[in-house]
Design an enzyme around this catalytic site. Sequence first.
Site, PDB file in Angstrom:
ATOM      1  N   ASN A 148       0.816  -1.242  -0.021  1.00  0.00           N
ATOM      2  CA  ASN A 148      -0.077  -0.002   0.061  1.00  0.00           C
ATOM      3  C   ASN A 148       0.908   1.245  -0.068  1.00  0.00           C
ATOM      4  O   ASN A 148       0.470   2.435  -0.631  1.00  0.00           O
ATOM      5  CB  ASN A 148      -0.893   0.056   1.043  1.00  0.00           C
ATOM      6  N   CYS A 323       0.887   7.438  12.138  1.00  0.00           N
ATOM      7  CA  CYS A 323       0.923   8.955  12.930  1.00  0.00           C
ATOM      8  C   CYS A 323      -0.393   8.863  14.100  1.00  0.00           C
ATOM      9  O   CYS A 323      -0.752   9.781  14.584  1.00  0.00           O
ATOM     10  CB  CYS A 323       0.623  10.135  12.074  1.00  0.00           C
TER      11      CYS A 323
HETATM   12  C1  LIG Z   1      -2.989  -3.683   1.965  1.00  0.00           C
HETATM   13  C2  LIG Z   1      -3.958  -3.394   2.757  1.00  0.00           C
HETATM   14  N1  LIG Z   1      -4.357  -4.503   3.561  1.00  0.00           N
HETATM   15  C3  LIG Z   1      -5.454  -4.157   4.426  1.00  0.00           C
HETATM   16  C4  LIG Z   1      -6.294  -2.904   4.592  1.00  0.00           C
HETATM   17  C5  LIG Z   1      -7.248  -2.815   5.433  1.00  0.00           C
HETATM   18  O1  LIG Z   1      -8.526  -2.787   4.738  1.00  0.00           O
HETATM   19  P1  LIG Z   1      -9.776  -2.057   5.486  1.00  0.00           P
HETATM   20  O2  LIG Z   1      -9.529  -0.606   5.574  1.00  0.00           O
HETATM   21  O3  LIG Z   1     -10.695  -2.329   4.651  1.00  0.00           O
HETATM   22  O4  LIG Z   1      -9.975  -2.730   6.768  1.00  0.00           O
HETATM   23  C6  LIG Z   1      -5.375  -1.946   3.732  1.00  0.00           C
HETATM   24  C7  LIG Z   1      -6.259  -0.602   4.016  1.00  0.00           C
HETATM   25  O5  LIG Z   1      -5.464   0.521   4.210  1.00  0.00           O
HETATM   26  C8  LIG Z   1      -4.413  -2.062   2.909  1.00  0.00           C
HETATM   27  O6  LIG Z   1      -3.914  -1.096   2.340  1.00  0.00           O
END
Ligand SMILES: Cc1ncc(COP(=O)(O)O)c(C=O)c1O
Length: 387
Positions: A148, A323
């Site tokens: 992400n 943060c």
């Molecule tokens: C790679 C990844 N996994 C899991 C999540 C969690 O998803 P959710 O916000 O729907 O719980 C995120 C969200 O930021 C993410 O970027």
Amino acid sequence: MIYFDNNATTRVDPAVVEEMLPFFSEKYGNPSAGYRFAKACREAIEVARERVAGFIGADPSEIVFTSCGTESNNAAIASALRAQPGKRHVITSAIEHSAVLKYCAALGVEGVETTILPVDGGGRISLDELEAALRPDTALVTLMLANNETGVLSPVFEAAELLRGREVLFHTDAVNAAGKVPLALEGSGVHLLSLSGHKFHAPKGVGILYVNRNVRFEPLLIGGGQEGGRRSGTEAVPNIVAIGKAAELARAFLAEAGSQRLAALRDHFEREILERVPGVVRNGSAEHRLPNTAHLSFEGLDAGEMLLLFDQKDFYCSSGSACSTGKAKPSHVMLAMGHSEERARSSLRFSFSRYNTDAEVETAVALVVKVAEKLRSLRSPGVVVGG
Ligand SMILES: Cc1ncc(COP(=O)(O)O)c(C=O)c1O
């Protein structure tokens, strides 16, 4: 405003809003009720299931609706361990989302051991190291498809191939890949996969867990037996309808060269910044990454200070730093890639969606150039006049 933070969340597509609205007002029945009024809700859920299955190349029976990506990740890991009671070992990587890393850490109190694979400077694990980490008691390997923060793509389909024929389950957190790169799960060797609606233009609060039909699944939430007993809890019908529509739209977008369109925007932005702002470097593998993400370090600058100035101009991107305590911690992803805390703290993530335009890229580039110049001029030693 200009929003380049689409890996954090995305705008809900107006067509998605339109489809979900009747399920708040007119069609509000409980899908589990036997009467005709609830039938429209049950049918809408099945339409959504088919759309999601089409989007990821799966069978509708393999789609379970959840409340978010976090739940899908937790449920996948929990199921893999419960379905194989003698096995207490999980393999993951150092760059995973906290919904995997912290869940695995929490399972430590129950005696589950986790091996955390390192990544190289490009942000990728080594398949040799994965193979070496396998143990007779390994229940699950869980690796994210797209990071992400950096957008780097992990070799998850190669990892699934490596595990073929071994008695180890394979899960991938594809939350940040969905809608940006095509997914085709049939025959891929992936047993479990997580998605989250708000990353591809559905609302927050709805997720998907793909469960391969040959895999034994043990539910995390137990109760009324909805979703074929795989996820109890009254179905969030409007959200499920929404994620189905968003999946259909994302599939069409990708079929119409959407990845290439995202890459063109991102590359335009990245090229301009690298050319016009001195001391900028790109982080992560340039070859294996999402088409929509640029992750850049601005030498000598503080990402938090840049974000404050961007905020004043209604320009939104992200530092990728947690943060929650008020004091930004350097990104665990950047540290795992071998970068210094200083470089981590000077990094910004710019992530694009189908709503962004070249005109926005031009405006944003000019702003980034100005902000970098301003902060650098404040840092440079003042001119000393006289003696
Ligand atoms: C790679 C990844 N996994 C899991 C999540 C969690 O998803 P959710 O916000 O729907 O719980 C995120 C969200 O930021 C993410 O970027």
